[in-house]
Design a protein around this motif. Sequence first.
Motif, PDB file in Angstrom:
ATOM      1  N   LYS A  26       0.809  -1.235   0.000  1.00  0.00           N
ATOM      2  CA  LYS A  26       0.000   0.000   0.000  1.00  0.00           C
ATOM      3  C   LYS A  26       0.832   1.270   0.000  1.00  0.00           C
ATOM      4  O   LYS A  26       0.579   2.194  -0.779  1.00  0.00           O
ATOM      5  N   ASP A 109       0.235   5.272   6.037  1.00  0.00           N
ATOM      6  CA  ASP A 109      -0.702   5.352   4.905  1.00  0.00           C
ATOM      7  C   ASP A 109      -1.458   6.679   4.870  1.00  0.00           C
ATOM      8  O   ASP A 109      -2.521   6.777   4.285  1.00  0.00           O
ATOM      9  N   VAL A 230      -5.228   6.179   3.640  1.00  0.00           N
ATOM     10  CA  VAL A 230      -5.740   5.515   2.446  1.00  0.00           C
ATOM     11  C   VAL A 230      -5.865   4.032   2.753  1.00  0.00           C
ATOM     12  O   VAL A 230      -4.877   3.404   3.138  1.00  0.00           O
ATOM     13  N   ASN A 231      -7.039   3.491   2.609  1.00  0.00           N
ATOM     14  CA  ASN A 231      -7.193   2.051   2.790  1.00  0.00           C
ATOM     15  C   ASN A 231      -7.509   1.334   1.486  1.00  0.00           C
ATOM     16  O   ASN A 231      -7.179   0.173   1.325  1.00  0.00           O
TER      17      ASN A 231
HETATM   18 CA    CA Z   1      -5.569   2.919   7.544  1.00  0.00          CA
END
Ligand code: CA
Length: 416
Positions: A26, A109, A230-231
């Motif tokens: 990610k 993230d 951001v997932n």
């Molecule tokens: Ca997260």
Amino acid sequence: MRGSVVDNVIILAAGEGTRMKSSTPKVLHKLCGKEIIQRVLETATELNPKTIVVVLKHEMQKVQSFIEALNIPNIKFVEQSDIMGTGQAVKDALQVIDNKTYTYVIAGDTPLISGAVLKKMFEAHKDARAKATILTTQIQNPTGFGRIVRDGKKLKIVEQTDASKSELEIKEVNTSNYIFDIPTVLEFINNLDTNNSKREVYLTDIIEFISNESTVETVEAQNPAEVLGVNNRVQLAELSAYKYFENAKAHMLNGVTIVDPKATYIDDNVLIGQDATILPGCVISSDVQIGKGATVGPYSYLRPGTNLGDGGKIGAFVETKNAKIGKGSKVPHLSYVGDAQIGENTNIGAGSIFANYDGKNKHQTLVGSNCKIGSDTVIVAPKKIGNNVYTGAGTVVLEDIKDGEKVVSQNKNRKI
Ligand code: CA
Ligand code: UD1
């Protein structure tokens, strides 16, 4: 107070990012041309910490190599143990931290985390003599985030999957950015268990323990985009759109006309002179310079190393890379200009291509000033073309051209 000295920044980046559904970790996904983790690290560096500790696990080698290439000073890497969860990540990071007073924990993230907000947290943390400070924000749709649950001065964080119906109504969420007093963390970190719906060690559980004994401060960020993680790729696109608009806004306020900022994609580190105009559909990468009064677009792709001089033009459907295009020179339609230097007031005819790649290596092309390169000219690099040169339509340039020469390729019509 010991002055504004930040001891450590721990960056949590061990997770796989399952919800991205990607073979790329990610934190190596890009936002506006730059990897998420690079953005976070650049902001962490602004805090001037003594040490930055990055916790990694998933694809550790890949992420670590990427970070090492950035040459960030005082950085350490820690491999997270097999136990999962943000609490475990911090526990593992503590093994390599010497100076244990003020320590930031930042989610790896959170690409647009702002240095200003982090500094504000530091002031609040010191003023309140807090043992922990949490960066929070209010969002309309808090699904997926840990909720800030307040009971008088006491406070805890409840994760989405463990929250009650009334807790789910709470709009104030944990952004996963904190400042901790490390001796206090050491006192409670062994209390954390995996007794939750994900069977992970949650860092968020430590807040209730600390809050029961001492002060937990919160700082609420007004702008969620600057603090949210951001997932999945929808959130990545949302934050990208926000950042592209912010970049465009900064140029507009500097005197650049951007006809449709929502349809213009300007990365960071781009310089654009006053009274330049950017038409819709352009992608402008980092390390690009556009001169005063120049025009770009619609629908062009300016890659790194493009430098368009004052009053110049890169028109419609043009791609440029490592290309210095002099003052008043124009590449108006349907061209590729790569690894080139073009002088002043030269016109590159429609559909012309700088053929810079021979299948093995890239080569440079030099074109002088006041040239008229005819439509559909292909320049097979490396070539040197002088000043005041003309090429006819469809010329394939296989030799250097001297000042003032006019060149055509033999290209007769045959009627059949
Ligand atoms: Ca997260
Ligand atoms: C976390 C918070 C949640 C908050 C949200 C904000 C916990 C338990 N929950 O949830 O309250 O609202 O962030 O985005 O902390 N990571 C590790 N090791 C791990 C797990 C995660 O280093 O074992 C890293 C990830 O790589 C990521 C960050 O920690 O960069 C956050 O992890 P993530 O799984 O995205 O947490 P959330 O579910 O978003």
